[in-house]
Design an enzyme around this catalytic site. Structure first.
Site, PDB file in Angstrom:
ATOM      1  N   ARG A  77       0.846  -1.171   0.070  1.00  0.00           N
ATOM      2  CA  ARG A  77      -0.058   0.106   0.082  1.00  0.00           C
ATOM      3  C   ARG A  77       0.679   1.261  -0.126  1.00  0.00           C
ATOM      4  O   ARG A  77       0.621   2.118  -0.937  1.00  0.00           O
ATOM      5  CB  ARG A  77      -0.962   0.196   1.133  1.00  0.00           C
ATOM      6  CG  ARG A  77      -2.198  -0.882   1.307  1.00  0.00           C
ATOM      7  CD  ARG A  77      -3.039  -1.028   2.151  1.00  0.00           C
ATOM      8  NE  ARG A  77      -2.082  -1.293   3.550  1.00  0.00           N
ATOM      9  CZ  ARG A  77      -2.426  -0.909   4.610  1.00  0.00           C
ATOM     10  NH1 ARG A  77      -3.367  -0.375   5.020  1.00  0.00           N
ATOM     11  NH2 ARG A  77      -1.904  -1.296   5.674  1.00  0.00           N
ATOM     12  N   ASN A  98      -6.010  -2.881   1.977  1.00  0.00           N
ATOM     13  CA  ASN A  98      -5.819  -4.258   2.137  1.00  0.00           C
ATOM     14  C   ASN A  98      -7.388  -4.627   2.301  1.00  0.00           C
ATOM     15  O   ASN A  98      -8.458  -4.085   2.879  1.00  0.00           O
ATOM     16  CB  ASN A  98      -5.379  -4.737   3.402  1.00  0.00           C
ATOM     17  CG  ASN A  98      -3.807  -4.394   3.230  1.00  0.00           C
ATOM     18  OD1 ASN A  98      -3.229  -4.234   2.312  1.00  0.00           O
ATOM     19  ND2 ASN A  98      -3.135  -4.381   4.530  1.00  0.00           N
TER      20      ASN A  98
END
Length: 93
Positions: free
Chosen positions: A21, A39
């Site tokens: 990320r 996520n």
């Protein structure tokens, strides 16, 4: 007028706990892509990317590799209507 496209992307493999990320945010900002990344509970990473078609192609190509610690096994892309997102962020829910 510049055409803007929007891609919904799901990334599978070892992509959580490896900085995916964080690296996605960095890469998107570097390319000037808007959207978000998060996520999922099933171990995948989900992202929305908005920008020029050629820029989205570069961002999606990057997703197939990700950061060096990731092991990407699949990237699924679905195009949808742009939402007018500005900036790029990490979402937590």
């Amino acid at each position: 007028m510049t055409e803007t496209k929007c891609a919904h992307v799901l990334i599978s493999g070892i992509v959580q706990g490896v900085g995916y990320r964080f690296s996605t945010v960095h890469q998107a900002q570097k390319l000037g892509v808007s959207g978000w990344v998060r996520n999922l509970t099933d171990g995948r990473v989900e992202a929305i990317f908005e920008g020029k078609p050629e820029t989205l192609d570069r961002m999606i190509a990057w997703c197939h590799q990700g950061p060096s610690s990731a092991q990407v096994t699949d990237v699924t892309v679905t195009y949808q209507q742009p939402q007018g997102i500005t900036g790029f962020t990490t979402r937590y829910k």
